[in-house]
Design a protein around this motif. Structure first.
Motif, PDB file in Angstrom:
ATOM      1  N   UNK A   1       2.762  -4.273   3.783  1.00 20.40           N
ATOM      2  CA  UNK A   1       3.694  -3.147   3.946  1.00 20.40           C
ATOM      3  C   UNK A   1       3.134  -1.855   3.347  1.00 20.40           C
ATOM      4  N   UNK A   2       3.493  -0.763   3.991  1.00 19.40           N
ATOM      5  CA  UNK A   2       3.071   0.571   3.551  1.00 19.40           C
ATOM      6  C   UNK A   2       4.316   1.328   3.098  1.00 19.40           C
ATOM      7  N   UNK A   3       4.220   1.896   1.907  1.00 24.39           N
ATOM      8  CA  UNK A   3       5.310   2.693   1.363  1.00 24.39           C
ATOM      9  C   UNK A   3       4.863   4.143   1.265  1.00 24.39           C
ATOM     10  N   UNK A   4       5.660   5.030   1.818  1.00 21.21           N
ATOM     11  CA  UNK A   4       5.416   6.463   1.722  1.00 21.21           C
ATOM     12  C   UNK A   4       6.755   7.155   1.879  1.00 21.21           C
ATOM     13  N   UNK A   5       6.897   8.284   1.188  1.00 20.69           N
ATOM     14  CA  UNK A   5       8.170   9.000   1.227  1.00 20.69           C
ATOM     15  C   UNK A   5       7.907  10.489   1.129  1.00 20.69           C
ATOM     16  N   UNK A   6       8.524  11.212   2.023  1.00 22.82           N
ATOM     17  CA  UNK A   6       8.389  12.662   2.026  1.00 22.82           C
ATOM     18  C   UNK A   6       8.851  13.234   0.683  1.00 22.82           C
ATOM     19  N   UNK A   7       8.048  14.149   0.154  1.00 27.50           N
ATOM     20  CA  UNK A   7       8.390  14.789  -1.108  1.00 27.50           C
ATOM     21  C   UNK A   7       7.843  14.082  -2.336  1.00 27.50           C
TER      22      UNK A   7
ATOM     23  N   UNK B   1       0.849  -1.190   0.000  1.00 28.91           N
ATOM     24  CA  UNK B   1       0.000   0.000   0.000  1.00 28.91           C
ATOM     25  C   UNK B   1       0.887   1.242   0.000  1.00 28.91           C
ATOM     26  N   UNK B   2       0.368   2.305  -0.588  1.00 25.12           N
ATOM     27  CA  UNK B   2       1.103   3.568  -0.598  1.00 25.12           C
ATOM     28  C   UNK B   2       0.188   4.680  -0.094  1.00 25.12           C
ATOM     29  N   UNK B   3       0.807   5.693   0.501  1.00 22.66           N
ATOM     30  CA  UNK B   3       0.075   6.853   1.002  1.00 22.66           C
ATOM     31  C   UNK B   3       0.869   8.113   0.716  1.00 22.66           C
ATOM     32  N   UNK B   4       0.145   9.203   0.532  1.00 18.85           N
ATOM     33  CA  UNK B   4       0.769  10.520   0.490  1.00 18.85           C
ATOM     34  C   UNK B   4       1.120  10.908   1.919  1.00 18.85           C
ATOM     35  N   UNK B   5       2.194  11.644   2.072  1.00 19.15           N
ATOM     36  CA  UNK B   5       2.521  12.260   3.356  1.00 19.15           C
ATOM     37  C   UNK B   5       2.191  13.745   3.271  1.00 19.15           C
TER      38      UNK B   5
END
Length: 172
Positions: free
Chosen positions: A90-96, A45-49
């Motif tokens: 697992x969750x993937x998210x990255x600043x920017x 899964x992915x999310x915006x930060x």
């Protein structure tokens, strides 16, 4: 995008303590449908930060006219992440970076594996640009139960012959 779509597709639902959970319920329903129907070997899964992305830094007006989602939606994201953790997803998210950028990166990395079919489950049709022989998009047509698969032919059919790789120009 699935959390956002689930939030808007369902009426307000609350726990006995008054915590709004319609997006959590809707997302969980979609997740269970994915697990039952698609039977994936791998899932992420992915999310915006919160905060600006590289696009905001390059173009000051990026998404300047987009209306901010309601706080009632944002307040449910923590619970959605708890659901994903309970399923050991697992969750993937990255600043920017936006979740869409991370999805694109994961798709490109996964496409290196010869016999791996890639299915992007999203409520955002921008993902159609990633469709190719190995990659499909599984999305919601209406509500949270009516779904559709997009492969190369389905993208062409919906968009008058446009190929998936032409979608960024079309959207632009």
């Amino acid at each position: 995008a699935l959390v956002h779509r689930a939030y808007h597709a369902l009426p307000p639902l609350s726990t006995d303590y008054g915590e709004l959970v319609n997006a959590v319920f809707g997302f969980s329903s979609i997740l269970l449908k994915i697990l039952k129907e698609l039977k994936p070997d791998y899932l992420a899964a992915t999310f915006d930060l919160a905060g600006p992305t590289f696009r905001h830094k390059e173009f000051e007006g990026y998404k300047a006219k987009r209306v901010k989602a309601p706080d009632e939606l944002y307040s449910q994201i923590k619970r959605v992440k708890e659901v994903l953790a309970a399923f050991n997803i697992p969750i993937y998210e990255k600043e920017g970076f936006e979740a869409d950028d991370i999805i694109g990166t994961l798709v490109r990395l996964a496409s290196r594996y010869k016999n791996l079919e890639i299915i992007i489950a999203t409520g955002d049709l921008d993902a159609l640009q990633l469709v190719d022989e190995k990659t499909k998009v599984f999305t919601l047509k209406k509500g949270i139960k009516d779904t559709i698969f997009y492969d190369v032919e389905a993208v062409k059919k919906r968009f008058g012959g446009l190929k998936p790789e032409q979608m960024p120009d079309f959207k632009g």
